[in-house]
Design a protein around this motif. Structure first.
Motif, PDB file in Angstrom:
ATOM      1  N   ALA A 126       0.824  -1.203   0.000  1.00 56.49           N
ATOM      2  CA  ALA A 126       0.000   0.000   0.000  1.00 56.49           C
ATOM      3  C   ALA A 126       0.862   1.259   0.000  1.00 56.49           C
ATOM      4  O   ALA A 126       1.952   1.291   0.561  1.00 56.49           O
ATOM      5  CB  ALA A 126      -0.921   0.010   1.210  1.00 56.49           C
ATOM      6  N   ASP A 127       0.359   2.292  -0.649  1.00 54.58           N
ATOM      7  CA  ASP A 127       0.995   3.607  -0.662  1.00 54.58           C
ATOM      8  C   ASP A 127       0.488   4.361   0.564  1.00 54.58           C
ATOM      9  O   ASP A 127      -0.580   4.973   0.534  1.00 54.58           O
ATOM     10  CB  ASP A 127       0.644   4.347  -1.951  1.00 54.58           C
ATOM     11  N   PHE A 128       1.244   4.300   1.653  1.00 54.81           N
ATOM     12  CA  PHE A 128       0.784   4.876   2.911  1.00 54.81           C
ATOM     13  C   PHE A 128       0.680   6.393   2.853  1.00 54.81           C
ATOM     14  O   PHE A 128      -0.169   6.979   3.512  1.00 54.81           O
ATOM     15  CB  PHE A 128       1.654   4.413   4.074  1.00 54.81           C
ATOM     16  N   ASP A 129       1.531   7.046   2.064  1.00 54.42           N
ATOM     17  CA  ASP A 129       1.420   8.504   1.934  1.00 54.42           C
ATOM     18  C   ASP A 129       0.077   8.874   1.299  1.00 54.42           C
ATOM     19  O   ASP A 129      -0.593   9.807   1.738  1.00 54.42           O
ATOM     20  CB  ASP A 129       2.572   9.068   1.096  1.00 54.42           C
ATOM     21  N   ALA A 130      -0.307   8.125   0.274  1.00 52.99           N
ATOM     22  CA  ALA A 130      -1.598   8.379  -0.378  1.00 52.99           C
ATOM     23  C   ALA A 130      -2.753   8.064   0.568  1.00 52.99           C
ATOM     24  O   ALA A 130      -3.740   8.811   0.623  1.00 52.99           O
ATOM     25  CB  ALA A 130      -1.723   7.551  -1.661  1.00 52.99           C
ATOM     26  N   LEU A 131      -2.638   6.973   1.321  1.00 52.67           N
ATOM     27  CA  LEU A 131      -3.679   6.630   2.291  1.00 52.67           C
ATOM     28  C   LEU A 131      -3.829   7.723   3.344  1.00 52.67           C
ATOM     29  O   LEU A 131      -4.948   8.057   3.748  1.00 52.67           O
ATOM     30  CB  LEU A 131      -3.375   5.290   2.971  1.00 52.67           C
ATOM     31  N   CYS A 132      -2.714   8.284   3.794  1.00 53.47           N
ATOM     32  CA  CYS A 132      -2.774   9.354   4.794  1.00 53.47           C
ATOM     33  C   CYS A 132      -3.408  10.614   4.214  1.00 53.47           C
ATOM     34  O   CYS A 132      -4.218  11.269   4.884  1.00 53.47           O
ATOM     35  CB  CYS A 132      -1.383   9.647   5.343  1.00 53.47           C
ATOM     36  N   ALA A 133      -3.064  10.949   2.975  1.00 52.10           N
ATOM     37  CA  ALA A 133      -3.676  12.112   2.325  1.00 52.10           C
ATOM     38  C   ALA A 133      -5.182  11.909   2.171  1.00 52.10           C
ATOM     39  O   ALA A 133      -5.984  12.832   2.415  1.00 52.10           O
ATOM     40  CB  ALA A 133      -3.029  12.367   0.970  1.00 52.10           C
ATOM     41  N   GLU A 134      -5.581  10.698   1.798  1.00 55.37           N
ATOM     42  CA  GLU A 134      -7.015  10.381   1.704  1.00 55.37           C
ATOM     43  C   GLU A 134      -7.672  10.451   3.082  1.00 55.37           C
ATOM     44  O   GLU A 134      -8.819  10.892   3.208  1.00 55.37           O
ATOM     45  CB  GLU A 134      -7.211   8.981   1.116  1.00 55.37           C
ATOM     46  N   GLY A 135      -6.949  10.034   4.109  1.00 55.98           N
ATOM     47  CA  GLY A 135      -7.470  10.086   5.473  1.00 55.98           C
ATOM     48  C   GLY A 135      -7.742  11.511   5.923  1.00 55.98           C
ATOM     49  O   GLY A 135      -8.777  11.802   6.533  1.00 55.98           O
ATOM     50  N   VAL A 136      -6.819  12.424   5.611  1.00 60.94           N
ATOM     51  CA  VAL A 136      -7.031  13.839   5.949  1.00 60.94           C
ATOM     52  C   VAL A 136      -8.261  14.362   5.222  1.00 60.94           C
ATOM     53  O   VAL A 136      -9.118  15.020   5.817  1.00 60.94           O
ATOM     54  CB  VAL A 136      -5.783  14.688   5.615  1.00 60.94           C
ATOM     55  N   ALA A 137      -8.373  14.059   3.922  1.00 59.00           N
ATOM     56  CA  ALA A 137      -9.533  14.520   3.144  1.00 59.00           C
ATOM     57  C   ALA A 137     -10.837  13.964   3.714  1.00 59.00           C
ATOM     58  O   ALA A 137     -11.847  14.684   3.784  1.00 59.00           O
ATOM     59  CB  ALA A 137      -9.364  14.116   1.679  1.00 59.00           C
ATOM     60  N   ARG A 138     -10.826  12.699   4.125  1.00 61.54           N
ATOM     61  CA  ARG A 138     -12.035  12.091   4.688  1.00 61.54           C
ATOM     62  C   ARG A 138     -12.443  12.775   5.989  1.00 61.54           C
ATOM     63  O   ARG A 138     -13.610  13.084   6.208  1.00 61.54           O
ATOM     64  CB  ARG A 138     -11.822  10.586   4.913  1.00 61.54           C
ATOM     65  N   ILE A 139     -11.471  13.038   6.863  1.00 61.55           N
ATOM     66  CA  ILE A 139     -11.762  13.718   8.127  1.00 61.55           C
ATOM     67  C   ILE A 139     -12.270  15.132   7.864  1.00 61.55           C
ATOM     68  O   ILE A 139     -13.235  15.574   8.482  1.00 61.55           O
ATOM     69  CB  ILE A 139     -10.521  13.726   9.044  1.00 61.55           C
ATOM     70  N   GLU A 140     -11.618  15.828   6.950  1.00 58.10           N
ATOM     71  CA  GLU A 140     -12.062  17.188   6.600  1.00 58.10           C
ATOM     72  C   GLU A 140     -13.498  17.172   6.098  1.00 58.10           C
ATOM     73  O   GLU A 140     -14.262  18.097   6.375  1.00 58.10           O
ATOM     74  CB  GLU A 140     -11.134  17.804   5.546  1.00 58.10           C
ATOM     75  N   ASP A 141     -13.871  16.119   5.386  1.00 55.07           N
ATOM     76  CA  ASP A 141     -15.239  15.996   4.875  1.00 55.07           C
ATOM     77  C   ASP A 141     -16.220  15.595   5.981  1.00 55.07           C
ATOM     78  O   ASP A 141     -17.258  16.226   6.157  1.00 55.07           O
ATOM     79  CB  ASP A 141     -15.280  14.972   3.737  1.00 55.07           C
TER      80      ASP A 141
END
Length: 146
Positions: free
Chosen positions: A51-66
């Motif tokens: 898994a691309d953990f950097d991408a997962l973390c960026a998606e995680g921030v976007a999900r929380i922001e949403d």
């Protein structure tokens, strides 16, 4: 004089996440404290699949922001709260939360949620809130499920 200057809110995506965010925001406003929202993506299920953990973390921030858009907008607009950040890391949850998110921020208070694991699940996987209570050198507030 304010009791807390730095408050960390541990978000887990569970049913208490919104309550944790609201409680942490209220305490930050009451104390004029800096506020950091943090979440850890469990790396264990994803370690073998590259898994691309950097991408997962960026998606995680976007999900929380949403998911917490209203709460985050309110705290960012509140002049009593000097700073608000959202950070997401990947790793083994309890250790990564403590070592990579909480300890570098050096909070006076950590706010986390109760997941309500069954007794048998608790025996096998433990509890992040229990880990934080036992291992951190600051106050820990556990928000109970409604």
């Amino acid at each position: 004089m304010a009791q807390y200057q730095r408050i960390f809110a541990a978000l887990d995506g569970a049913s208490t996440q919104e309550a944790v965010a609201q409680r942490a925001a209220a305490l930050a406003a009451d104390n004029g404290a800096r506020l950091l929202f943090g979440h850890v993506i469990d790396s264990v299920p994803n370690e073998a699949n590259g898994a691309d953990f950097d991408a997962l973390c960026a998606e995680g921030v976007a999900r929380i922001e949403d998911e917490l858009a209203d709460e985050l907008r309110a705290v960012r607009d509140n002049p009593a709260i000097p700073s608000v950040e959202v950070r997401v890391r990947a790793g083994r949850v309890a250790e990564t939360l403590a070592e990579q998110l909480i300890e570098p921020f050096a909070p006076d208070l950590v706010v986390c949620g109760e997941r309500g694991l069954s007794n048998i699940k608790y025996v096998f996987v433990g509890s992040v809130s229990t880990y934080l209570i036992r291992n951190l050198r600051c106050d820990v507030l556990v928000v109970k499920q409604a």
